[in-house]
Structure formats: C-alpha cells, structure tokens
Write a protein that holds these residues in place. Structure first.
Motif, PDB file in Angstrom:
ATOM      1  N   ALA A  91      45.857  32.177  29.647  1.00  0.00           N
ATOM      2  CA  ALA A  91      45.380  31.078  30.409  1.00  0.00           C
ATOM      3  C   ALA A  91      44.963  31.559  31.825  1.00  0.00           C
ATOM      4  CB  ALA A  91      46.385  29.904  30.265  1.00  0.00           C
ATOM      5  N   THR A  92      44.263  30.989  32.193  1.00  0.00           N
ATOM      6  CA  THR A  92      43.513  31.462  33.655  1.00  0.00           C
ATOM      7  C   THR A  92      45.020  31.318  34.755  1.00  0.00           C
ATOM      8  OG1 THR A  92      42.514  29.463  34.005  1.00  0.00           O
ATOM      9  CG2 THR A  92      41.218  31.329  33.327  1.00  0.00           C
ATOM     10  N   TRP A  93      45.507  30.159  34.456  1.00  0.00           N
ATOM     11  CA  TRP A  93      46.662  29.944  35.303  1.00  0.00           C
ATOM     12  C   TRP A  93      47.879  30.743  35.184  1.00  0.00           C
ATOM     13  CZ3 TRP A  93      50.296  28.759  32.267  1.00  0.00           C
ATOM     14  CH2 TRP A  93      50.171  28.121  30.863  1.00  0.00           C
ATOM     15  N   CYS A  94      47.990  31.747  34.230  1.00  0.00           N
ATOM     16  CA  CYS A  94      48.938  32.388  33.864  1.00  0.00           C
ATOM     17  C   CYS A  94      49.001  33.863  34.406  1.00  0.00           C
ATOM     18  CB  CYS A  94      49.229  32.606  32.402  1.00  0.00           C
ATOM     19  SG  CYS A  94      50.326  33.832  31.567  1.00  0.00           S
ATOM     20  N   VAL A  95      49.433  34.097  35.540  1.00  0.00           N
ATOM     21  CA  VAL A  95      49.477  35.366  36.130  1.00  0.00           C
ATOM     22  C   VAL A  95      49.594  36.623  35.321  1.00  0.00           C
ATOM     23  CG1 VAL A  95      50.221  36.732  38.223  1.00  0.00           C
ATOM     24  CG2 VAL A  95      50.095  34.303  38.520  1.00  0.00           C
ATOM     25  N   PRO A  96      50.705  36.568  34.592  1.00  0.00           N
ATOM     26  CA  PRO A  96      50.804  37.931  33.783  1.00  0.00           C
ATOM     27  C   PRO A  96      49.728  38.199  32.881  1.00  0.00           C
ATOM     28  CG  PRO A  96      52.513  36.486  33.261  1.00  0.00           C
ATOM     29  CD  PRO A  96      52.108  35.941  34.468  1.00  0.00           C
ATOM     30  N   CYS A  97      49.013  36.882  32.268  1.00  0.00           N
ATOM     31  CA  CYS A  97      48.360  37.006  31.314  1.00  0.00           C
ATOM     32  C   CYS A  97      46.789  37.764  31.884  1.00  0.00           C
ATOM     33  CB  CYS A  97      47.908  35.534  30.809  1.00  0.00           C
ATOM     34  SG  CYS A  97      49.202  34.480  29.978  1.00  0.00           S
ATOM     35  N   VAL A  98      46.507  37.267  33.150  1.00  0.00           N
ATOM     36  CA  VAL A  98      45.450  37.661  33.781  1.00  0.00           C
ATOM     37  C   VAL A  98      45.615  39.164  34.164  1.00  0.00           C
ATOM     38  CG1 VAL A  98      43.887  37.482  35.539  1.00  0.00           C
ATOM     39  CG2 VAL A  98      44.615  35.459  34.463  1.00  0.00           C
ATOM     40  N   LYS A  99      46.720  39.517  34.426  1.00  0.00           N
ATOM     41  CA  LYS A  99      46.850  40.865  34.921  1.00  0.00           C
ATOM     42  C   LYS A  99      46.986  41.818  33.772  1.00  0.00           C
ATOM     43  CE  LYS A  99      50.475  43.669  37.208  1.00  0.00           C
ATOM     44  NZ  LYS A  99      52.031  43.637  37.635  1.00  0.00           N
ATOM     45  N   ASN A 100      47.353  41.395  32.596  1.00  0.00           N
ATOM     46  CA  ASN A 100      47.489  42.257  31.417  1.00  0.00           C
ATOM     47  C   ASN A 100      46.312  42.004  30.436  1.00  0.00           C
ATOM     48  OD1 ASN A 100      50.280  43.799  32.113  1.00  0.00           O
ATOM     49  ND2 ASN A 100      51.094  41.861  31.807  1.00  0.00           N
ATOM     50  N   PHE A 101      45.297  41.139  30.620  1.00  0.00           N
ATOM     51  CA  PHE A 101      44.300  41.100  29.660  1.00  0.00           C
ATOM     52  C   PHE A 101      43.704  42.313  29.331  1.00  0.00           C
ATOM     53  CE2 PHE A 101      40.195  39.562  27.873  1.00  0.00           C
ATOM     54  CZ  PHE A 101      40.564  38.397  27.176  1.00  0.00           C
ATOM     55  N   HIS A 102      43.403  43.176  30.206  1.00  0.00           N
ATOM     56  CA  HIS A 102      42.690  44.405  30.288  1.00  0.00           C
ATOM     57  C   HIS A 102      42.993  45.465  29.014  1.00  0.00           C
ATOM     58  CE1 HIS A 102      45.334  47.493  32.248  1.00  0.00           C
ATOM     59  NE2 HIS A 102      45.840  46.326  32.769  1.00  0.00           N
ATOM     60  N   HIS A 103      44.476  45.056  28.773  1.00  0.00           N
ATOM     61  CA  HIS A 103      44.935  45.775  27.843  1.00  0.00           C
ATOM     62  C   HIS A 103      44.388  45.603  26.457  1.00  0.00           C
ATOM     63  CE1 HIS A 103      48.250  48.001  29.875  1.00  0.00           C
ATOM     64  NE2 HIS A 103      48.185  46.928  30.555  1.00  0.00           N
ATOM     65  N   SER A 104      44.193  44.329  26.326  1.00  0.00           N
ATOM     66  CA  SER A 104      43.523  43.748  24.927  1.00  0.00           C
ATOM     67  C   SER A 104      42.205  44.235  24.850  1.00  0.00           C
ATOM     68  CB  SER A 104      43.508  42.285  24.875  1.00  0.00           C
ATOM     69  OG  SER A 104      44.971  41.614  24.685  1.00  0.00           O
ATOM     70  N   VAL A 105      41.412  44.358  25.854  1.00  0.00           N
ATOM     71  CA  VAL A 105      40.092  44.934  25.982  1.00  0.00           C
ATOM     72  C   VAL A 105      40.074  46.532  25.626  1.00  0.00           C
ATOM     73  CG1 VAL A 105      38.118  45.530  27.364  1.00  0.00           C
ATOM     74  CG2 VAL A 105      39.214  43.195  27.602  1.00  0.00           C
ATOM     75  N   GLU A 106      41.332  46.968  26.154  1.00  0.00           N
ATOM     76  CA  GLU A 106      41.472  48.289  25.930  1.00  0.00           C
ATOM     77  C   GLU A 106      41.646  48.593  24.615  1.00  0.00           C
ATOM     78  OE1 GLU A 106      44.127  49.620  28.777  1.00  0.00           O
ATOM     79  OE2 GLU A 106      42.726  49.596  30.478  1.00  0.00           O
TER      80      GLU A 106
END
Length: 212
Positions: A91-106
């Motif tokens: 979720a956009t309000w979830c700080v660790p979600c936003v921070k680590n989302f790039h791992h899913s892209v990678e």
C-alpha cells in the motif's frame, strides 16, 4: 707558304664537322621538346556509405491497474499455472512496502526467463484519487507486470477477503508452478521476521522445482 687546295679541304672538313654537330644538337633538342605523354587518371570511386539505421526505442509494456476482488484475484492466479508466482501485497501508506517495492521489480526482470510471474496487489482505498496515486507510484517504479487494486463488495474489508494475516503489510506469497502456495512472508507475527534475501532464496528454490 700554305697550299690553297689544302686550306680549302681543311675548311670543308671543319664545315662538315660543324654541320654534323648542329644536326645532332637540333635532334636532341627536338626530342627533349616533346611533351611527356601523360595518362589521364580516372577519378577515384568513393564507396557510398549507407546511412546508419534509425535506432528506435524499445517498446515497453503499458502499466495498468486492475480493480479486482478476491475471486478475480484467484482467477488471475489460475491463469498463471505452469509458472512460479510472486504476489507482493502492499500500500502507498506502508513505508516498508514502498521502500522495498523495487525488489519485486528486480526479481521480475531477473527471473522472468526462468518462469516467474510477479503480481502486485495494492491494499489502498479504491476511490479515484487514490487509484491515480497508486498508478503514479507503479509507473515511477516501472512495474511492468500484473498490478491489482484490491476491492471487496458489501463493505467488506479487502484485508480480510484477501486473507492478509492481521492486516499487516508488507505481505508476500509465492505460488509454485502447480498453483499451490509454497511460501508466505507476513509481518503479522513479529517473532517471524524475514528479509528480502529470504524471499529471493525462496524464489530460487521454487523456480528449480518441476511441475507436478
């Protein structure tokens, strides 16, 4: 006294010698005066250089957002059978979600050739403004995979219908090639922490498994 006949003969000989010398010089001069023959060189041919091919940018997959309830999500999972599926609930309000989302892209780029499909499921509100914010974030991350915005009918909570443990995010699930849940990473239990390296290791293990 010098004989006249002798003198004339000598004079004739001198005249003959002079004449021969003049003739010799004249021939030599004529020979030298001839212009040297020159060979007209053909103009050199310059190979035509072909124009460089136009470099076109690679086509990229359009990033879209699908509004779907839990049943629609299950249907999408069914369509991925034969592949390993990583689901990133965020979720956009979830700080660790936003921070680590790039791992899913990678991971999507790294393991695509091995049969990995990545699905992101946003647990944000489904109003129009929030949808725009979610899509904007996905575009900024170049999330070129299946992106879902969770919905639920009859005022139900998507956290419950999607089975998010304790409503805690981030939440990850890995499904094997047969469509079965192989791993789940949840922050619902603080005693069971995990890292992005743990998720990647689980992905590599599941990708090596053959379909049943």
């Amino acid at each position: 006294m010098i004989s006249t006949h002798s003198t004339c003969r000598n004079g004739f000989q001198v005249s003959l010698v002079l004449s021969l010398l003049l003739l010799s010089v004249s021939c030599s001069s004529n020979e030298e005066s001839k212009p040297a023959s020159t060979k007209t060189e053909e103009p050199s041919q310059i190979a035509a250089v072909a124009p460089a091919e136009e470099i076109k940018p690679e086509k990229t997959t359009e990033i879209t957002l699908i509004l779907s309830d839990a049943k629609g999500f299950q249907d999408i999972l069914e369509q991925q059978k034969g592949k390993v599926v990583l689901v990133d609930f965020w979720a956009t309000w979830c700080v660790p979600c936003v921070k680590n989302f790039h791992h899913s892209v990678e991971w999507n780029k790294k393991f695509a050739d091995q049969g990995l499909t990545v699905i992101s499921v946003s647990m944000d509100e489904s109003d129009e403004e929030t949808q725009k914010a979610v899509l904007k974030f996905l575009e900024s991350q170049h999330a070129q995979f299946i992106n879902i915005l969770a919905t639920a009918a009859n005022d139900q909570d998507p956290m419950e219908t999607y089975g998010i443990d304790g409503g805690a995010l981030p939440h990850y699930r890995i499904y094997d090639r047969a469509g079965k849940l192989a791993n789940k990473f949840s922050f619902a239990d603080p005693n069971k922490s995990f890292t992005q390296a743990d998720i990647e290791t689980a992905l590599e293990t599941t990708l090596k498994q053959k379909s049943e």
